[in-house]
Scaffold this motif. Structure first.
Motif, PDB file in Angstrom:
ATOM      1  N   SER A   1      61.293  88.006   4.405  1.00 22.85           N
ATOM      2  CA  SER A   1      62.386  88.156   5.374  1.00 22.85           C
ATOM      3  C   SER A   1      61.948  88.204   6.839  1.00 22.85           C
ATOM      4  O   SER A   1      62.236  89.188   7.530  1.00 22.85           O
ATOM      5  CB  SER A   1      63.202  89.425   5.080  1.00 22.85           C
TER       6      SER A   1
ATOM      7  N   TYR B   1      49.958  90.840   0.392  1.00 26.34           N
ATOM      8  CA  TYR B   1      50.363  89.437   0.511  1.00 26.34           C
ATOM      9  C   TYR B   1      49.808  88.620  -0.655  1.00 26.34           C
ATOM     10  O   TYR B   1      50.485  87.778  -1.242  1.00 26.34           O
ATOM     11  CB  TYR B   1      49.886  88.841   1.844  1.00 26.34           C
TER      12      TYR B   1
ATOM     13  N   ALA C   1      61.351  83.379  -1.558  1.00 24.86           N
ATOM     14  CA  ALA C   1      60.409  84.366  -1.029  1.00 24.86           C
ATOM     15  C   ALA C   1      60.711  84.676   0.435  1.00 24.86           C
ATOM     16  O   ALA C   1      60.657  85.834   0.871  1.00 24.86           O
ATOM     17  CB  ALA C   1      58.984  83.862  -1.188  1.00 24.86           C
TER      18      ALA C   1
ATOM     19  N   LEU D   1      54.302  84.483  -6.914  1.00 25.37           N
ATOM     20  CA  LEU D   1      55.099  83.306  -6.568  1.00 25.37           C
ATOM     21  C   LEU D   1      54.489  82.042  -7.170  1.00 25.37           C
ATOM     22  O   LEU D   1      55.192  81.201  -7.740  1.00 25.37           O
ATOM     23  CB  LEU D   1      55.168  83.142  -5.047  1.00 25.37           C
TER      24      LEU D   1
ATOM     25  N   VAL E   1      61.997  88.211   0.028  1.00 28.53           N
ATOM     26  CA  VAL E   1      60.809  89.058  -0.015  1.00 28.53           C
ATOM     27  C   VAL E   1      60.243  89.321   1.383  1.00 28.53           C
ATOM     28  O   VAL E   1      60.193  90.453   1.838  1.00 28.53           O
ATOM     29  CB  VAL E   1      59.728  88.437  -0.924  1.00 28.53           C
TER      30      VAL E   1
ATOM     31  N   MET F   1      51.747  89.116  -3.833  1.00 27.71           N
ATOM     32  CA  MET F   1      53.018  88.392  -3.794  1.00 27.71           C
ATOM     33  C   MET F   1      52.802  86.900  -4.025  1.00 27.71           C
ATOM     34  O   MET F   1      53.523  86.262  -4.793  1.00 27.71           O
ATOM     35  CB  MET F   1      53.691  88.617  -2.443  1.00 27.71           C
TER      36      MET F   1
END
Lengths: 269, 219
Positions: free
Chosen positions: A119, A223, A113, A230, A117, A226
């Motif tokens: 980064s 967020y 991640a 995850l 993702v 995501m």
């Protein structure tokens, strides 16, 4: 919008509720008062200490300190998963298995991640890395613990069926396939259900935190989505790893079922 | 009928110094088509011996079949060839038929006193005796080279016992299968056995049957 800071007086007021609950539980003879107070104290001390650790990590931005702390988190999570089992693998295997599963469920996925993702730069920036890993560990722990518990319960209940299937010439993974599948399912279902009701019933913790801290709900939602993906993926892969490795350990090199490799934590056998 | 041939060494069952559970250092040879009956009080190693031969429990020593020691073969393959049929019946699908890769022929059902419909009934609706016979049929679908039978007629009435006995005897003879047969019934031992292995002493004696007394008479 900025975050309203809490002072120690505010915490004290909140803690009165805990004392009140302890009082009620003592009055009702629930025998929980002591555990409750100890747990509350632990939460206070541990979180305060972690606050300092995070301040330090954020300040140094050193990948080595970060790795050290992340490893510590992983090992504690592994121990916690192992401790929750009624029947666990004897020797170092129980802990090693739990830690390995947590590694796959959380550590690896957090790295994915962070690099692909989110980064941040550098990708291991502690402000992102530590909360992400913590959230992954905390949320995937449950599923893995549940699935391992189901698995050991299942193989002990059905040890004679397993032996019968081996006698008929099935391989070790065939002989436990039903039990392993059920165990994996029960570890994954809570997460899947959680995604299905997300937002309708409860606002997930991370999103709540971000909104409180002043992020726009739209950013917080992204967020949160995501994180859900995850955590669900992490739980799934962790559960599959845990059940597979644990099952393998219950058979020896000649694919004989050895239930004695499970330790009954209640009776000590 | 080649029931008593003894010159096909490769598929005799040879057990050399086998220790498993409470069994220590068992030595025995069962020739093809021969039935070695195991008798003795419970808990003295009959089941351990069978499980050791099938490699289901940890063991030391050797078991040879068709020129292979058990460790030469993958365990699942060994257990298919050396088929242990336990006394207790265990099932994992709701009815018996899903446990079969192919349902047995009509003739086979009839020989053991069952009907094909029994295979589709919920396991719980079957009697212990019916289940025991289904366990037997399920084991035979692997076309085993050795049979290890743990009280195969324990829960059958007298008539069905004789029926299953003759079914098994025919099957064992036709396929020249070395067989170990646990029973608590001396009359059954004399009907089916060529030799008797007594527990816990592990002493072998011949039984008064065609295959019995002398190797020379096995023609």
């Amino acid at each position: 919008m900025t975050l309203i800071e809490l002072g120690y007086v505010d915490l004290f007021i909140a803690s009165l509720l805990i004392f009140a609950l302890a009082g009620v539980s003592w009055w009702q003879k629930l025998a929980l008062g002591k555990t409750l107070l100890i747990s509350a104290l632990r939460a206070f001390v541990q979180l305060s200490l972690v606050g300092f650790v995070l301040m330090f990590l954020f300040a140094t931005e050193s990948p080595y300190w970060l790795l050290l702390w992340a490893t510590f988190m992983l090992l504690v999570a592994g121990k916690e998963v192992n401790d929750r089992q009624k029947y666990r693998l004897k020797g170092v295997y129980g802990f090693a298995l739990s830690a390995t599963a947590m590694f796959f469920s959380s550590f690896l996925l957090s790295v994915v991640a962070l690099t692909l993702v989110i980064s941040p730069s550098p990708w291991y920036q502690p402000q992102y890395a530590i909360p992400l890993l913590g959230m992954m560990l905390g949320n995937t722990m449950n599923g893995i613990a549940i699935s391992l518990d189901r698995l050991s319960q299942g193989v002990l209940d059905q040890s004679e069926v397993i032996d019968q299937r081996l006698l008929l010439g099935e391989r070790w993974f065939e002989a436990v396939s039903d039990i392993r599948r059920e165990a994996a399912r029960s570890g994954m279902i809570p997460m899947i259900n959680g995604m299905a009701t997300a937002g309708l019933v409860s606002l997930p913790g991370m999103m709540t935190g971000q909104i409180l801290a002043g992020s726009s709900p739209q950013d917080a939602v992204k967020y949160q989505i995501m994180i859900f993906f995850l955590i669900t993926a992490g739980t799934g892969f962790g559960v599959l790893t845990a059940t597979w490795v644990s099952t393998r350990r219950l058979f020896d090199d000649r694919e004989r079922f050895i239930p004695e490799r499970l330790l009954d934590t209640q009776s000590g056998f | 009928m080649s029931q008593c041939q003894s010159n096909h060494e490769p598929s005799d069952l040879k057990v050399i110094n086998l220790s498993a559970g409470v069994v220590a250092g068992a030595n025995l040879t069962v020739r093809q088509g021969e039935v070695l009956v195991l008798m003795g009080p419970s808990g003295c190693g009959k089941s351990c011996l069978l499980k050791g031969i099938a490699d289901l429990i940890p063991n030391t020593g050797e078991v040879w079949l068709s020129g292979h020691e058990k460790n030469h073969l993958p365990p699942s393959q060994w257990r298919k060839q050396v088929q242990l049929v336990p006394a207790e019946s265990r099932w994992w699908f709701p009815s018996a038929l899903p446990h079969f890769a192919q349902p047995p022929d009509d003739a086979v059902w009839e020989k053991v006193g069952l009907s094909k419909a029994d295979g589709s009934k919920p396991i719980g609706y079957l009697s212990t005796g019916q289940r025991q016979r289904l366990v037997l049929l399920r084991a035979l679908q692997n076309q085993p080279k050795v049979l290890l039978l743990d009280e195969p007629t324990a829960s059958l009435d007298d008539e069905t016992t004789l029926r299953v006995e003759s079914f098994l005897q025919e099957y064992i003879a036709r396929n020249a299968i070395p067989t170990l047969w646990v029973t608590h019934n001396m009359a059954q031992a004399e009907r089916v056995g060529s030799a008797l292995l007594r527990f816990p002493e592990m002493v072998t004696s011949r039984l008064p049957r065609a295959c019995g007394a002398e190797p020379e008479s096995r023609e």
